[in-house]
Design a protein around this motif. Structure first.
Motif, PDB file in Angstrom:
ATOM      1  N   ALA A   1      38.752  58.216  44.510  1.00  0.00           N
ATOM      2  CA  ALA A   1      38.494  58.991  45.728  1.00  0.00           C
ATOM      3  C   ALA A   1      37.001  58.953  46.062  1.00  0.00           C
ATOM      4  O   ALA A   1      36.623  58.838  47.234  1.00  0.00           O
ATOM      5  N   LYS A   2      36.168  59.019  45.034  1.00  0.00           N
ATOM      6  CA  LYS A   2      34.715  58.928  45.233  1.00  0.00           C
ATOM      7  C   LYS A   2      34.336  57.547  45.773  1.00  0.00           C
ATOM      8  O   LYS A   2      33.496  57.425  46.667  1.00  0.00           O
ATOM      9  N   LEU A   3      34.977  56.514  45.241  1.00  0.00           N
ATOM     10  CA  LEU A   3      34.721  55.144  45.707  1.00  0.00           C
ATOM     11  C   LEU A   3      35.142  54.989  47.168  1.00  0.00           C
ATOM     12  O   LEU A   3      34.423  54.398  47.968  1.00  0.00           O
ATOM     13  N   SER A   4      36.290  55.535  47.522  1.00  0.00           N
ATOM     14  CA  SER A   4      36.763  55.478  48.903  1.00  0.00           C
ATOM     15  C   SER A   4      35.784  56.174  49.837  1.00  0.00           C
ATOM     16  O   SER A   4      35.435  55.651  50.899  1.00  0.00           O
ATOM     17  N   SER A   5      35.325  57.334  49.442  1.00  0.00           N
ATOM     18  CA  SER A   5      34.358  58.091  50.249  1.00  0.00           C
ATOM     19  C   SER A   5      33.039  57.324  50.378  1.00  0.00           C
ATOM     20  O   SER A   5      32.441  57.266  51.464  1.00  0.00           O
ATOM     21  N   ALA A   6      32.588  56.712  49.291  1.00  0.00           N
ATOM     22  CA  ALA A   6      31.356  55.921  49.318  1.00  0.00           C
ATOM     23  C   ALA A   6      31.521  54.696  50.210  1.00  0.00           C
ATOM     24  O   ALA A   6      30.588  54.289  50.911  1.00  0.00           O
TER      25      ALA A   6
ATOM     26  N   ASN B   1      27.164  48.468  47.753  1.00  0.00           N
ATOM     27  CA  ASN B   1      26.501  49.758  47.974  1.00  0.00           C
ATOM     28  C   ASN B   1      27.440  50.910  47.622  1.00  0.00           C
ATOM     29  O   ASN B   1      27.025  51.893  47.001  1.00  0.00           O
ATOM     30  N   ALA B   2      28.696  50.800  48.026  1.00  0.00           N
ATOM     31  CA  ALA B   2      29.672  51.849  47.726  1.00  0.00           C
ATOM     32  C   ALA B   2      29.931  51.950  46.227  1.00  0.00           C
ATOM     33  O   ALA B   2      30.016  53.065  45.682  1.00  0.00           O
ATOM     34  N   LEU B   3      30.070  50.811  45.558  1.00  0.00           N
ATOM     35  CA  LEU B   3      30.262  50.836  44.110  1.00  0.00           C
ATOM     36  C   LEU B   3      29.084  51.522  43.417  1.00  0.00           C
ATOM     37  O   LEU B   3      29.283  52.332  42.498  1.00  0.00           O
ATOM     38  N   ALA B   4      27.875  51.228  43.859  1.00  0.00           N
ATOM     39  CA  ALA B   4      26.681  51.854  43.275  1.00  0.00           C
ATOM     40  C   ALA B   4      26.698  53.365  43.507  1.00  0.00           C
ATOM     41  O   ALA B   4      26.420  54.148  42.589  1.00  0.00           O
ATOM     42  N   LYS B   5      27.051  53.797  44.722  1.00  0.00           N
ATOM     43  CA  LYS B   5      27.118  55.235  45.021  1.00  0.00           C
ATOM     44  C   LYS B   5      28.184  55.936  44.198  1.00  0.00           C
ATOM     45  O   LYS B   5      28.086  57.126  43.923  1.00  0.00           O
ATOM     46  N   ALA B   6      29.211  55.198  43.812  1.00  0.00           N
ATOM     47  CA  ALA B   6      30.292  55.768  43.013  1.00  0.00           C
ATOM     48  C   ALA B   6      30.014  55.652  41.511  1.00  0.00           C
ATOM     49  O   ALA B   6      30.894  55.911  40.692  1.00  0.00           O
ATOM     50  N   GLY B   7      28.796  55.250  41.146  1.00  0.00           N
ATOM     51  CA  GLY B   7      28.411  55.208  39.737  1.00  0.00           C
ATOM     52  C   GLY B   7      28.540  53.858  39.064  1.00  0.00           C
ATOM     53  O   GLY B   7      28.515  53.780  37.831  1.00  0.00           O
TER      54      GLY B   7
ATOM     55  N   GLN C   1      51.432  48.068  46.522  1.00  0.00           N
ATOM     56  CA  GLN C   1      51.061  49.359  45.947  1.00  0.00           C
ATOM     57  C   GLN C   1      49.630  49.772  46.287  1.00  0.00           C
ATOM     58  O   GLN C   1      49.087  50.696  45.685  1.00  0.00           O
ATOM     59  N   VAL C   2      49.019  49.114  47.257  1.00  0.00           N
ATOM     60  CA  VAL C   2      47.633  49.425  47.614  1.00  0.00           C
ATOM     61  C   VAL C   2      47.498  50.903  47.983  1.00  0.00           C
ATOM     62  O   VAL C   2      48.392  51.495  48.587  1.00  0.00           O
ATOM     63  N   ARG C   3      46.386  51.497  47.567  1.00  0.00           N
ATOM     64  CA  ARG C   3      46.135  52.910  47.888  1.00  0.00           C
ATOM     65  C   ARG C   3      44.636  53.166  47.978  1.00  0.00           C
ATOM     66  O   ARG C   3      43.810  52.311  47.633  1.00  0.00           O
ATOM     67  N   GLU C   4      44.317  54.345  48.393  1.00  0.00           N
ATOM     68  CA  GLU C   4      42.934  54.779  48.548  1.00  0.00           C
ATOM     69  C   GLU C   4      42.153  54.552  47.252  1.00  0.00           C
ATOM     70  O   GLU C   4      42.650  54.829  46.163  1.00  0.00           O
ATOM     71  N   GLY C   5      40.960  53.981  47.388  1.00  0.00           N
ATOM     72  CA  GLY C   5      40.102  53.718  46.237  1.00  0.00           C
ATOM     73  C   GLY C   5      40.255  52.333  45.645  1.00  0.00           C
ATOM     74  O   GLY C   5      39.476  51.942  44.786  1.00  0.00           O
ATOM     75  N   ASP C   6      41.249  51.576  46.093  1.00  0.00           N
ATOM     76  CA  ASP C   6      41.416  50.203  45.617  1.00  0.00           C
ATOM     77  C   ASP C   6      40.411  49.283  46.309  1.00  0.00           C
ATOM     78  O   ASP C   6      39.932  49.585  47.404  1.00  0.00           O
ATOM     79  N   VAL C   7      40.114  48.161  45.670  1.00  0.00           N
ATOM     80  CA  VAL C   7      39.255  47.136  46.252  1.00  0.00           C
ATOM     81  C   VAL C   7      40.162  45.968  46.634  1.00  0.00           C
ATOM     82  O   VAL C   7      40.974  45.520  45.825  1.00  0.00           O
ATOM     83  N   VAL C   8      40.029  45.510  47.864  1.00  0.00           N
ATOM     84  CA  VAL C   8      40.836  44.404  48.366  1.00  0.00           C
ATOM     85  C   VAL C   8      39.935  43.180  48.516  1.00  0.00           C
ATOM     86  O   VAL C   8      38.906  43.247  49.194  1.00  0.00           O
ATOM     87  N   CYS C   9      40.321  42.086  47.858  1.00  0.00           N
ATOM     88  CA  CYS C   9      39.579  40.824  47.942  1.00  0.00           C
ATOM     89  C   CYS C   9      40.467  39.827  48.675  1.00  0.00           C
ATOM     90  O   CYS C   9      41.643  39.682  48.348  1.00  0.00           O
ATOM     91  N   ARG C  10      39.876  39.132  49.649  1.00  0.00           N
ATOM     92  CA  ARG C  10      40.672  38.229  50.476  1.00  0.00           C
ATOM     93  C   ARG C  10      40.047  36.842  50.559  1.00  0.00           C
ATOM     94  O   ARG C  10      38.852  36.706  50.760  1.00  0.00           O
ATOM     95  N   LYS C  11      40.924  35.850  50.410  1.00  0.00           N
ATOM     96  CA  LYS C  11      40.523  34.452  50.566  1.00  0.00           C
ATOM     97  C   LYS C  11      40.857  34.043  51.996  1.00  0.00           C
ATOM     98  O   LYS C  11      41.960  34.270  52.475  1.00  0.00           O
ATOM     99  N   THR C  12      39.911  33.408  52.671  1.00  0.00           N
ATOM    100  CA  THR C  12      40.087  33.018  54.065  1.00  0.00           C
ATOM    101  C   THR C  12      40.897  31.736  54.166  1.00  0.00           C
ATOM    102  O   THR C  12      40.771  30.844  53.325  1.00  0.00           O
ATOM    103  N   ASN C  13      41.739  31.651  55.187  1.00  0.00           N
ATOM    104  CA  ASN C  13      42.489  30.421  55.449  1.00  0.00           C
ATOM    105  C   ASN C  13      41.527  29.251  55.574  1.00  0.00           C
ATOM    106  O   ASN C  13      40.484  29.362  56.221  1.00  0.00           O
TER     107      ASN C  13
END
Length: 170
Positions: free
Chosen positions: A43-48, A68-74, A104-116
Protein backbone atom coordinates in the motif's frame (compact mmCIF):
# COMPACT_ATOMS: atom_id res chain seq x y z
CA UNK A 1 0.92 -14.88 -61.15
CA UNK A 2 0.48 -17.14 -58.19
CA UNK A 3 -2.94 -17.56 -56.61
CA UNK A 4 -1.67 -15.70 -53.53
CA UNK A 5 -0.60 -12.67 -55.62
CA UNK A 6 -3.98 -12.63 -57.37
CA UNK A 7 -5.81 -12.74 -54.04
CA UNK A 8 -3.79 -9.84 -52.69
CA UNK A 9 -4.38 -7.75 -55.80
CA UNK A 10 -8.11 -8.43 -55.92
CA UNK A 11 -8.62 -7.86 -52.20
CA UNK A 12 -6.57 -4.64 -52.15
CA UNK A 13 -4.41 -6.01 -49.37
CA UNK A 14 -0.99 -5.78 -51.00
CA UNK A 15 0.43 -3.11 -48.71
CA UNK A 16 -0.76 -4.12 -45.26
CA UNK A 17 1.04 -2.96 -42.15
CA UNK A 18 2.98 -5.70 -40.39
CA UNK A 19 1.00 -7.35 -37.62
CA UNK A 20 2.45 -8.58 -34.35
CA UNK A 21 3.30 -12.25 -34.47
CA UNK A 22 0.83 -14.48 -32.64
CA UNK A 23 3.53 -15.25 -30.06
CA UNK A 24 3.93 -11.50 -29.44
CA UNK A 25 0.23 -10.81 -28.86
CA UNK A 26 -1.07 -11.04 -25.34
CA UNK A 27 -4.04 -13.26 -24.81
CA UNK A 28 -7.06 -11.48 -23.29
CA UNK A 29 -6.85 -11.54 -19.50
CA UNK A 30 -9.69 -11.17 -17.06
CA UNK A 31 -8.59 -9.55 -13.83
CA UNK A 32 -9.80 -11.17 -10.63
CA UNK A 33 -11.12 -8.20 -8.64
CA UNK A 34 -11.01 -10.12 -5.36
CA UNK A 35 -7.27 -10.71 -4.96
CA UNK A 36 -7.10 -9.66 -1.35
CA UNK A 37 -5.80 -6.56 0.31
CA UNK A 38 -2.26 -5.37 -0.27
CA UNK A 39 0.23 -5.53 2.59
CA UNK A 40 1.19 -2.32 4.39
CA UNK A 41 4.41 -2.11 2.35
CA UNK A 42 2.52 -2.71 -0.92
CA UNK A 43 0.00 0.00 0.00
CA UNK A 44 2.92 2.32 0.77
CA UNK A 45 4.49 1.46 -2.60
CA UNK A 46 1.21 2.17 -4.39
CA UNK A 47 0.91 5.53 -2.64
CA UNK A 48 4.54 6.38 -3.47
CA UNK A 49 3.88 5.44 -7.12
CA UNK A 50 0.89 7.76 -7.26
CA UNK A 51 2.96 10.56 -5.72
CA UNK A 52 5.88 10.03 -8.13
CA UNK A 53 3.52 10.10 -11.13
CA UNK A 54 1.93 13.35 -9.94
CA UNK A 55 5.32 14.98 -9.29
CA UNK A 56 6.88 13.96 -12.61
CA UNK A 57 3.90 14.09 -15.01
CA UNK A 58 6.06 13.14 -18.02
CA UNK A 59 6.12 10.33 -20.59
CA UNK A 60 9.15 8.18 -21.41
CA UNK A 61 10.70 8.06 -17.94
CA UNK A 62 8.65 5.24 -16.40
CA UNK A 63 11.65 3.54 -14.78
CA UNK A 64 12.67 6.76 -13.02
CA UNK A 65 9.16 7.17 -11.63
CA UNK A 66 9.08 3.58 -10.36
CA UNK A 67 12.60 3.83 -8.91
CA UNK A 68 11.60 7.03 -7.08
CA UNK A 69 8.52 5.29 -5.69
CA UNK A 70 10.52 2.24 -4.60
CA UNK A 71 12.97 4.54 -2.79
CA UNK A 72 10.10 6.39 -1.04
CA UNK A 73 8.71 3.04 0.05
CA UNK A 74 12.03 2.09 1.67
CA UNK A 75 13.84 0.39 -1.21
CA UNK A 76 16.47 2.89 -2.43
CA UNK A 77 18.77 0.13 -3.73
CA UNK A 78 16.94 0.12 -7.07
CA UNK A 79 17.73 3.75 -8.02
CA UNK A 80 19.38 3.84 -11.44
CA UNK A 81 19.35 0.05 -11.83
CA UNK A 82 16.90 -0.64 -14.68
CA UNK A 83 14.81 0.57 -17.60
CA UNK A 84 11.22 -0.57 -18.27
CA UNK A 85 11.31 -4.25 -19.21
CA UNK A 86 14.67 -4.76 -17.50
CA UNK A 87 12.98 -4.09 -14.14
CA UNK A 88 11.62 -7.64 -14.24
CA UNK A 89 15.07 -9.22 -14.07
CA UNK A 90 16.48 -6.76 -11.53
CA UNK A 91 13.54 -6.98 -9.12
CA UNK A 92 13.37 -10.78 -9.30
CA UNK A 93 17.14 -11.13 -8.76
CA UNK A 94 16.87 -8.94 -5.65
CA UNK A 95 14.92 -11.72 -3.96
CA UNK A 96 12.30 -9.25 -2.71
CA UNK A 97 9.77 -9.85 -5.47
CA UNK A 98 8.05 -12.88 -6.95
CA UNK A 99 6.06 -13.30 -10.14
CA UNK A 100 2.28 -13.72 -9.85
CA UNK A 101 -0.32 -14.33 -12.59
CA UNK A 102 -1.55 -11.26 -14.44
CA UNK A 103 -5.10 -12.26 -13.53
CA UNK A 104 -4.22 -11.66 -9.84
CA UNK A 105 -2.75 -8.16 -10.21
CA UNK A 106 -3.54 -5.86 -7.29
CA UNK A 107 -2.56 -2.61 -5.66
CA UNK A 108 1.15 -2.43 -4.84
CA UNK A 109 2.26 -4.83 -7.57
CA UNK A 110 4.90 -3.85 -10.13
CA UNK A 111 4.00 -4.45 -13.77
CA UNK A 112 6.82 -4.94 -16.29
CA UNK A 113 5.96 -4.88 -19.97
CA UNK A 114 7.84 -5.88 -23.10
CA UNK A 115 6.97 -3.78 -26.15
CA UNK A 116 5.81 -5.38 -29.39
CA UNK A 117 8.76 -5.68 -31.77
CA UNK A 118 6.86 -3.99 -34.62
CA UNK A 119 6.73 -0.61 -32.82
CA UNK A 120 9.31 1.90 -33.97
CA UNK A 121 9.09 4.84 -31.55
CA UNK A 122 12.13 5.91 -29.57
CA UNK A 123 11.11 4.34 -26.26
CA UNK A 124 9.74 1.08 -27.68
CA UNK A 125 12.98 -0.82 -27.15
CA UNK A 126 12.89 -0.19 -23.41
CA UNK A 127 9.44 -1.52 -22.58
CA UNK A 128 7.45 -0.18 -19.65
CA UNK A 129 7.30 -0.52 -15.87
CA UNK A 130 4.66 0.80 -13.48
CA UNK A 131 3.25 0.35 -10.00
CA UNK A 132 -0.38 -0.67 -9.69
CA UNK A 133 -2.66 1.46 -7.56
CA UNK A 134 -6.28 2.49 -7.39
CA UNK A 135 -7.91 5.81 -8.12
CA UNK A 136 -10.64 7.39 -5.97
CA UNK A 137 -13.25 5.23 -7.74
CA UNK A 138 -11.41 1.99 -7.01
CA UNK A 139 -10.26 1.53 -10.62
CA UNK A 140 -6.82 -0.05 -11.16
CA UNK A 141 -4.24 2.46 -12.35
CA UNK A 142 -0.62 2.34 -13.51
CA UNK A 143 1.72 4.79 -11.84
CA UNK A 144 5.20 5.51 -13.17
CA UNK A 145 6.26 8.94 -14.46
CA UNK A 146 2.56 9.56 -15.14
CA UNK A 147 -0.78 7.96 -14.29
CA UNK A 148 -3.07 6.01 -16.61
CA UNK A 149 -5.77 3.38 -16.34
CA UNK A 150 -4.40 -0.14 -16.17
CA UNK A 151 -5.15 -2.07 -19.36
CA UNK A 152 -4.02 -5.69 -18.95
CA UNK A 153 -4.39 -6.42 -22.68
CA UNK A 154 -2.79 -3.25 -24.04
CA UNK A 155 -1.89 -3.87 -27.72
CA UNK A 156 1.42 -2.01 -27.39
CA UNK A 157 2.88 -4.82 -25.30
CA UNK A 158 3.72 -8.40 -26.21
CA UNK A 159 4.34 -9.56 -22.66
CA UNK A 160 3.24 -8.37 -19.22
CA UNK A 161 4.74 -9.71 -16.00
CA UNK A 162 3.38 -8.92 -12.55
CA UNK A 163 5.76 -8.82 -9.60
CA UNK A 164 4.67 -8.74 -5.96
CA UNK A 165 6.67 -8.18 -2.82
CA UNK A 166 7.39 -11.49 -1.12
CA UNK A 167 5.61 -11.85 2.25
CA UNK A 168 8.81 -11.43 4.28
CA UNK A 169 9.39 -8.01 2.63
CA UNK A 170 5.77 -6.90 2.57
Amino acid sequence: ESGQQQNRRSSGRGAEKPQAKQSERQQPIEINRDTGNPSDKAAKLSSAGKQAAAEMNTVGKCATGVQNALAKAGMPEFKGKFHGWQAREVLLKSGKFEEVPLSQVREGDVVCRKTNSNLRDANAKYGHVAIIGKNQNGKLMEYSDHARAFAPNHPRYSQTVVLRLKPQYA
